[in-house]
Design an enzyme around this catalytic site. Structure first.
Site, PDB file in Angstrom:
ATOM      1  N   CYS A 122       0.299  -1.143  -0.292  1.00 15.90           N
ATOM      2  CA  CYS A 122       0.044   0.103  -0.069  1.00 15.90           C
ATOM      3  C   CYS A 122       1.181   1.184   0.019  1.00 15.90           C
ATOM      4  O   CYS A 122       0.116   2.141  -0.718  1.00 15.90           O
ATOM      5  CB  CYS A 122      -1.136  -0.034   1.311  1.00 15.90           C
ATOM      6  SG  CYS A 122      -0.105   0.085   2.776  1.00 15.90           S
ATOM      7  N   LYS A 195      -6.080  -8.579  11.486  1.00 12.79           N
ATOM      8  CA  LYS A 195      -6.554  -7.470  11.084  1.00 12.79           C
ATOM      9  C   LYS A 195      -7.019  -7.207  10.572  1.00 12.79           C
ATOM     10  O   LYS A 195      -7.633  -7.661   9.754  1.00 12.79           O
ATOM     11  CB  LYS A 195      -4.741  -6.760  10.674  1.00 12.79           C
ATOM     12  CG  LYS A 195      -4.847  -5.581   9.918  1.00 12.79           C
ATOM     13  CD  LYS A 195      -3.356  -5.177   8.754  1.00 12.79           C
ATOM     14  CE  LYS A 195      -3.444  -3.507   8.320  1.00 12.79           C
ATOM     15  NZ  LYS A 195      -2.260  -3.175   8.206  1.00 12.79           N
ATOM     16  N   LYS A 248      -4.216  -7.313  15.366  1.00 12.01           N
ATOM     17  CA  LYS A 248      -4.093  -5.477  15.538  1.00 12.01           C
ATOM     18  C   LYS A 248      -5.666  -4.783  14.864  1.00 12.01           C
ATOM     19  O   LYS A 248      -5.948  -5.440  14.458  1.00 12.01           O
ATOM     20  CB  LYS A 248      -3.096  -5.480  14.091  1.00 12.01           C
ATOM     21  CG  LYS A 248      -3.012  -3.318  13.280  1.00 12.01           C
ATOM     22  CD  LYS A 248      -2.126  -3.903  11.857  1.00 12.01           C
ATOM     23  CE  LYS A 248      -1.999  -2.344  11.198  1.00 12.01           C
ATOM     24  NZ  LYS A 248      -1.728  -2.558  10.631  1.00 12.01           N
TER      25      LYS A 248
HETATM   26  C1  PBG Z   1       0.147  -1.574   5.751  1.00 13.09           C
HETATM   27  C2  PBG Z   1       0.214  -1.085   7.407  1.00 13.09           C
HETATM   28  C3  PBG Z   1      -0.209  -0.397   7.609  1.00 13.09           C
HETATM   29  C4  PBG Z   1      -0.145  -0.296   9.217  1.00 13.09           C
HETATM   30  C5  PBG Z   1       0.235  -0.971   9.489  1.00 13.09           C
HETATM   31  N1  PBG Z   1       1.079  -1.867   9.051  1.00 13.09           N
HETATM   32  C6  PBG Z   1      -1.658   0.416   7.465  1.00 13.09           C
HETATM   33  C7  PBG Z   1      -2.748   0.292   6.627  1.00 13.09           C
HETATM   34  O1  PBG Z   1      -2.734  -1.708   6.974  1.00 13.09           O
HETATM   35  O2  PBG Z   1      -3.935   0.617   5.845  1.00 13.09           O
HETATM   36  C8  PBG Z   1      -1.252   0.832   9.911  1.00 13.09           C
HETATM   37  C9  PBG Z   1      -0.637   0.624  11.522  1.00 13.09           C
HETATM   38  C10 PBG Z   1      -1.251   2.333  12.176  1.00 13.09           C
HETATM   39  O3  PBG Z   1      -2.442   2.331  12.168  1.00 13.09           O
HETATM   40  O4  PBG Z   1      -0.167   2.402  13.258  1.00 13.09           O
HETATM   41  N2  PBG Z   1      -0.445  -2.031   5.812  1.00 13.09           N
END
Ligand code: PBG
Length: 325
Positions: A122, A195, A248
């Site tokens: 991303c 996640k 997460k």
């Molecule tokens: C990449 C990623 C993200 C986060 C960690 N790795 C962003 C997302 O998934 O949009 C978010 C970490 C945070 O909010 O501190 N995919």
């Protein structure tokens, strides 16, 4: 036998008594500090929605890693802020990109520091999605190839741990095979196993400039309502060879941290995400909360829930305070 024989307050009477019966504690070595690495030299740009966090050029990232190391934070996880993005996220596996260069530089300066490489598309795609698009949908199996290339690129640069955060099916097995095929069988995988999709990552996306240009991430990240599905995701990742499981967003998923702790033997990591940090910082700036205590209590809650490791933007500040007190 209950009251009046049972009186739990007996063990709370003095500070030392309370310390003796304290079940959990946080150590700086439990913390993993996220670093945003950009192009350039001498760059340290504040991120407005994450007060105290910066976009750092490689040289500054090394200095930051050193500061962390000196207060006992022994690991960092790197996110790339590339100048160049394209449809196919090719920057994710550019060996001259900020992340591989930062891995090399940090490992050169601090050989024992553990450097994790967040592995996702991303930050590198012009459309901001975590994978390759086919008819405006994220194509799972095509994305696996990109993730393999990115993981290999970071492993060649010296990354100690590969941490895929994309939520494609089968990525752990795929990355494991790719790493093993090139002689990196010793490099562990920390899988962002459960996640969830939501508003939790807003400040991170501002920092990484990775908000999807259209749609959202709900076709690959999970629905926050689902607990059984999270356990299924974790079990699949363990089967595929994940060495650590990551959950997460952290504070919203303490139930899952506990579930994971009870169900799996591998180390469990929790991500204290950007919105959780931003909320504490904002309320702290308003004078509405006792920020330092809330940070302590947040980190302890992760440990009580069963986490071994915590990725947190509070790492430096917390460890500096812990050292000086
Ligand atoms: C990449 C990623 C993200 C986060 C960690 N790795 C962003 C997302 O998934 O949009 C978010 C970490 C945070 O909010 O501190 N995919």
């Amino acid at each position: 036998m209950a009251f009046p024989v049972q009186r739990p307050r007996r063990l709370r009477r003095t500070p030392i008594l309370r310390q003796m019966v304290r079940e959990n504690s946080v150590s700086p070595s439990d913390l993993i500090a996220p670093l945003f690495v950009c192009e350039g030299q001498g760059v340290q740009t504040p991120i407005s929605s994450l007060p105290g966090q910066f976009r750092l050029s490689v040289d500054r990232a090394v200095e930051m890693a050193r500061e962390l190391w000196e207060v006992g934070v022994l690991s960092v996880i790197l996110f790339g802020i590339p100048d160049y993005k394209d449809e196919i996220g090719s920057g994710a596996y550019n060996e001259n990109g900020p992340v591989p260069r930062a891995i090399e530089a940090i490992k050169h300066a601090l050989p024992d520091m553990i450097v994790l490489a967040d592995t996702c598309a991303c930050e590198y795609t012009s459309h901001g999605h975590c994978g390759l698009l086919k008819n405006s949908e994220v194509d799972n199996d095509a994305t696996l190839k990109l993730l393999n290339q990115a993981a290999l690129c970071y492993a060649r640069a010296g990354a100690d741990v590969i941490a895929p955060s994309d939520m494609m099916d089968g990525r752990v097995a795929s990355i494991r095979a790719a790493l093993d095929g090139e002689g990196f069988s010793h490099v562990p995988i920390m899988s962002y196993a459960a996640k969830f999709a939501g508003a939790f990552y807003g400040p991170f996306r501002e920092a990484a400039d990775s908000t999807p240009a259209f749609g959202d991430r709900r076709s690959y990240q999970m629905d926050i309502a689902n607990r059984r599905e999270a356990l299924r995701e974790m079990a699949l990742d363990v089967e595929e060879g994940a060495d650590f499981l990551l959950i997460k967003p952290g504070l919203f998923c303490l139930d899952l941290v506990r579930d994971a702790r009870e169900r799996f033997e591998c180390p469990i990591c929790v991500y204290n995400v950007s919105s959780e940090y931003a909320m504490i910082k904002a309320a702290g700036q308003m004078g509405w909360i006792d920020e330092a205590r809330l940070i302590d209590e947040t980190l302890l809650s992760f440990k009580r829930a069963g986490a071994d490791l915590i990725i947190t933007y509070h790492a430096l500040e917390w460890a500096q305070k812990a050292k000086s007190s």
